[in-house]
Scaffold this active site. Structure first.
Site, PDB file in Angstrom:
ATOM      1  N   HIS A   1      -1.022   0.269  -9.557  1.00 26.57           N
ATOM      2  CA  HIS A   1      -1.714  -0.654  -8.641  1.00 26.57           C
ATOM      3  C   HIS A   1      -2.235  -1.857  -9.440  1.00 26.57           C
ATOM      4  O   HIS A   1      -3.436  -2.142  -9.444  1.00 26.57           O
ATOM      5  CB  HIS A   1      -2.852   0.048  -7.893  1.00 26.57           C
ATOM      6  CG  HIS A   1      -3.292  -0.715  -6.663  1.00 26.57           C
ATOM      7  ND1 HIS A   1      -3.669  -0.113  -5.500  1.00 26.57           N
ATOM      8  CD2 HIS A   1      -3.407  -2.055  -6.435  1.00 26.57           C
ATOM      9  CE1 HIS A   1      -4.008  -1.029  -4.603  1.00 26.57           C
ATOM     10  NE2 HIS A   1      -3.852  -2.224  -5.153  1.00 26.57           N
TER      11      HIS A   1
ATOM     12  N   ARG B   1       0.849  -1.188   0.000  1.00 23.30           N
ATOM     13  CA  ARG B   1       0.000   0.000   0.000  1.00 23.30           C
ATOM     14  C   ARG B   1       0.887   1.242   0.000  1.00 23.30           C
ATOM     15  O   ARG B   1       1.942   1.262   0.642  1.00 23.30           O
ATOM     16  CB  ARG B   1      -0.902   0.034   1.243  1.00 23.30           C
ATOM     17  CG  ARG B   1      -2.067  -0.939   1.188  1.00 23.30           C
ATOM     18  CD  ARG B   1      -3.103  -0.586   0.107  1.00 23.30           C
ATOM     19  NE  ARG B   1      -4.217  -1.515   0.069  1.00 23.30           N
ATOM     20  CZ  ARG B   1      -4.311  -2.569  -0.745  1.00 23.30           C
ATOM     21  NH1 ARG B   1      -3.340  -2.840  -1.599  1.00 23.30           N
ATOM     22  NH2 ARG B   1      -5.374  -3.341  -0.724  1.00 23.30           N
TER      23      ARG B   1
HETATM   24  P1  NDP Z   1      -1.791 -11.494   5.163  1.00 21.78           P
HETATM   25  O1  NDP Z   1      -2.744 -10.962   6.162  1.00 21.78           O
HETATM   26  O2  NDP Z   1      -1.907 -12.931   4.746  1.00 21.78           O
HETATM   27  O3  NDP Z   1      -0.292 -11.296   5.690  1.00 21.78           O
HETATM   28  C1  NDP Z   1       0.131 -10.151   6.325  1.00 21.78           C
HETATM   29  C2  NDP Z   1       1.545 -10.342   6.853  1.00 21.78           C
HETATM   30  O4  NDP Z   1       2.024  -9.102   7.369  1.00 21.78           O
HETATM   31  C3  NDP Z   1       1.610 -11.354   8.013  1.00 21.78           C
HETATM   32  O5  NDP Z   1       2.789 -12.111   7.942  1.00 21.78           O
HETATM   33  C4  NDP Z   1       1.625 -10.435   9.230  1.00 21.78           C
HETATM   34  O6  NDP Z   1       2.266 -10.975  10.375  1.00 21.78           O
HETATM   35  C5  NDP Z   1       2.449  -9.275   8.708  1.00 21.78           C
HETATM   36  N1  NDP Z   1       2.202  -8.082   9.523  1.00 21.78           N
HETATM   37  C6  NDP Z   1       1.013  -7.467   9.767  1.00 21.78           C
HETATM   38  N2  NDP Z   1       1.193  -6.436  10.622  1.00 21.78           N
HETATM   39  C7  NDP Z   1       2.509  -6.399  10.929  1.00 21.78           C
HETATM   40  C8  NDP Z   1       3.309  -5.594  11.758  1.00 21.78           C
HETATM   41  N3  NDP Z   1       2.790  -4.590  12.477  1.00 21.78           N
HETATM   42  N4  NDP Z   1       4.627  -5.860  11.835  1.00 21.78           N
HETATM   43  C9  NDP Z   1       5.172  -6.890  11.144  1.00 21.78           C
HETATM   44  N5  NDP Z   1       4.464  -7.702  10.325  1.00 21.78           N
HETATM   45  C10 NDP Z   1       3.150  -7.460  10.221  1.00 21.78           C
HETATM   46  O7  NDP Z   1      -1.897 -10.537   3.892  1.00 21.78           O
HETATM   47  P2  NDP Z   1      -1.591 -10.905   2.364  1.00 21.78           P
HETATM   48  O8  NDP Z   1      -0.261 -11.520   2.279  1.00 21.78           O
HETATM   49  O9  NDP Z   1      -2.742 -11.635   1.770  1.00 21.78           O
HETATM   50  O10 NDP Z   1      -1.595  -9.431   1.712  1.00 21.78           O
HETATM   51  C11 NDP Z   1      -0.707  -8.431   2.140  1.00 21.78           C
HETATM   52  C12 NDP Z   1      -1.085  -7.085   1.545  1.00 21.78           C
HETATM   53  O11 NDP Z   1      -0.750  -7.015   0.168  1.00 21.78           O
HETATM   54  C13 NDP Z   1      -2.567  -6.741   1.553  1.00 21.78           C
HETATM   55  O12 NDP Z   1      -2.973  -6.296   2.835  1.00 21.78           O
HETATM   56  C14 NDP Z   1      -2.666  -5.667   0.510  1.00 21.78           C
HETATM   57  O13 NDP Z   1      -2.508  -4.395   1.093  1.00 21.78           O
HETATM   58  C15 NDP Z   1      -1.481  -5.945  -0.413  1.00 21.78           C
HETATM   59  N6  NDP Z   1      -1.927  -6.330  -1.755  1.00 21.78           N
HETATM   60  C16 NDP Z   1      -1.557  -5.567  -2.831  1.00 21.78           C
HETATM   61  C17 NDP Z   1      -1.948  -5.902  -4.112  1.00 21.78           C
HETATM   62  C18 NDP Z   1      -1.514  -5.123  -5.292  1.00 21.78           C
HETATM   63  O14 NDP Z   1      -1.973  -5.366  -6.387  1.00 21.78           O
HETATM   64  N7  NDP Z   1      -0.619  -4.174  -5.150  1.00 21.78           N
HETATM   65  C19 NDP Z   1      -2.775  -7.081  -4.353  1.00 21.78           C
HETATM   66  C20 NDP Z   1      -3.079  -7.848  -3.169  1.00 21.78           C
HETATM   67  C21 NDP Z   1      -2.674  -7.456  -1.932  1.00 21.78           C
HETATM   68  P3  NDP Z   1       1.734 -12.326  11.083  1.00 21.78           P
HETATM   69  O15 NDP Z   1       2.184 -13.437  10.138  1.00 21.78           O
HETATM   70  O16 NDP Z   1       2.431 -12.356  12.375  1.00 21.78           O
HETATM   71  O17 NDP Z   1       0.251 -12.206  11.157  1.00 21.78           O
HETATM   72  C1  OXD Z   2      -5.778  -6.167  -2.980  1.00 16.96           C
HETATM   73  C2  OXD Z   2      -5.351  -5.216  -4.004  1.00 16.96           C
HETATM   74  O1  OXD Z   2      -5.679  -5.867  -1.803  1.00 16.96           O
HETATM   75  O2  OXD Z   2      -5.712  -5.416  -5.182  1.00 16.96           O
HETATM   76  O3  OXD Z   2      -6.235  -7.265  -3.361  1.00 16.96           O
HETATM   77  O4  OXD Z   2      -4.635  -4.280  -3.714  1.00 16.96           O
END
Ligand code: NDP
Ligand code: OXD
Length: 311
Positions: A274, A226
């Site tokens: 994006h 993001r």
């Molecule tokens: P998940 O919820 O599966 O994973 C999130 C990870 O981030 C986990 O390992 C979590 O830790 C870690 N995390 C969360 N908060 C913290 C923190 N404060 N400090 C350290 N680590 C942290 O999410 P996804 O992998 O499915 O997706 C991640 C992000 O990717 C989405 O939220 C979205 O914003 C972005 N995205 C972007 C897209 C694009 O096209 N650009 C498309 C899809 C997604 P823990 O394992 O301990 O819970």
């Molecule tokens: C998502 C994205 O969060 O597209 O899936 O950014």
């Protein structure tokens, strides 16, 4: 009682969603925003960038489904209405596409693609220093559904991969760090930083002057999570000073990226709109229909978001 599903995103995309959902369950009562019908009818909503305050208008709303993996759009003030469950998408195509994006950015940098393109443009036959894959340390912030897949695939390419998460994780062949305490040691060993974190109050602005300074000089930054994760002026300053060699950015504080923004023309920045991983309604419709059935039948929901931490 009526149990309608509200769908809200760009108008053209809404029609596709309706078609894919009805193909799986023709009994669904689907309302495309803003044509909601009586507000009492709405029991669930599947949305992307919907005005958050609007969701307080539906007294019988029980489930919010994000149209993406990220849910930060649902947590913008005032946040999801109290007592409403929130779920997100976990999808193989979404994950594969994100890992491809990250691998492309890593390899383009690692194999000095910009340098070779410039040489070609100048008609110069010259080799650049050979890259050393096993000595190249990739650090992935976020080891969730997306981060863990990218980590595994980059490790399979023989990069030295580490990941950082909120709670401790163990992944074969990946060095793992966790929490505030693990952040600086993780950054200090990272040549290519990849951000795949959710945007929450704890991760807002996490790529800033302090964390960038903790990277070794000449590090590379990839943000496909993001825009709010990056303090843009701090990244620009680090690119300016040469502490950071370059960046690949898919997401921005303001989207679309405003005309005239420095990233558009920055020689060290590669950007995409994006588009790292785009939700394909046909691929994710089954899990949406499944969660609606779970809601109706009172069974536990899948891919539930912890509303207390915001992801
Ligand atoms: P998940 O919820 O599966 O994973 C999130 C990870 O981030 C986990 O390992 C979590 O830790 C870690 N995390 C969360 N908060 C913290 C923190 N404060 N400090 C350290 N680590 C942290 O999410 P996804 O992998 O499915 O997706 C991640 C992000 O990717 C989405 O939220 C979205 O914003 C972005 N995205 C972007 C897209 C694009 O096209 N650009 C498309 C899809 C997604 P823990 O394992 O301990 O819970
Ligand atoms: C998502 C994205 O969060 O597209 O899936 O950014």
């Amino acid at each position: 009682v009526t149990q309608a599903l509200l769908v809200s995103t760009k108008p053209a995309t809404m029609a596709v969603w309706r078609e894919e959902l009805l193909a799986l369950d023709p009994t669904l009562d689907i309302r495309l925003f803003p044509e909601t019908g009586p507000v009492e009818d709405i029991a669930a909503a599947v949305t992307w960038n919907h005005p958050p305050e609007d969701l307080y208008r539906y007294p019988n709303l029980r489930l919010l489904i994000s149209m993406g993996a990220g849910v930060d759009h649902l947590f913008r003030p005032p946040g999801p209405p109290p007592g409403v469950a929130v779920v997100r998408l976990v999808d193989r195509l979404l994950t594969t596409a994100m890992s491809e994006y990250v691998m492309l950015a890593v390899l383009r940098h690692h194999r000095q693609d910009a340098g070779y393109r410039a040489l070609q443009a100048a008609g110069v036959w010259e080799e650049l220093p050979a890259p050393d894959t096993e000595a190249t340390r990739i650090g992935i912030m976020g080891l969730g559904n997306l981060g863990a897949d990218a980590a595994r695939k980059l490790a399979a390419l023989d990069f030295r991969v580490a990941g950082w998460s909120r709670t401790a994780r163990a992944l074969p062949g990946i060095e793992t760090f966790a929490g505030e305490k693990g952040l600086l040691p993780f950054l200090a060993r990272t040549d290519i930083l990849v951000c795949l974190l959710p945007l929450t109050p704890a991760t807002e602005g996490i790529i800033n002057a302090r964390t960038l300074a903790a990277l070794p000089r000449g590090a590379y930054v990839i943000n496909a999570a993001r825009g709010g994760h990056v303090v843009e002026d701090d990244l620009l300053a680090a690119l300016e000073s040469g502490h950071v060699a370059g960046a690949t950015l898919d997401v921005f504080r303001t989207e679309p990226l405003p005309e005239g923004h420095r990233f558009w023309t920055h020689p060290k920045v590669i950007l995409t709109p994006h588009a790292a991983s785009i939700t394909i309604p046909r691929s994710v419709a089954p899990q949406v229909v499944d969660n609606l059935a779970r809601l109706r039948e009172g069974r536990p929901l899948a891919n539930v978001v912890d509303v207390t931490v915001g992801y």
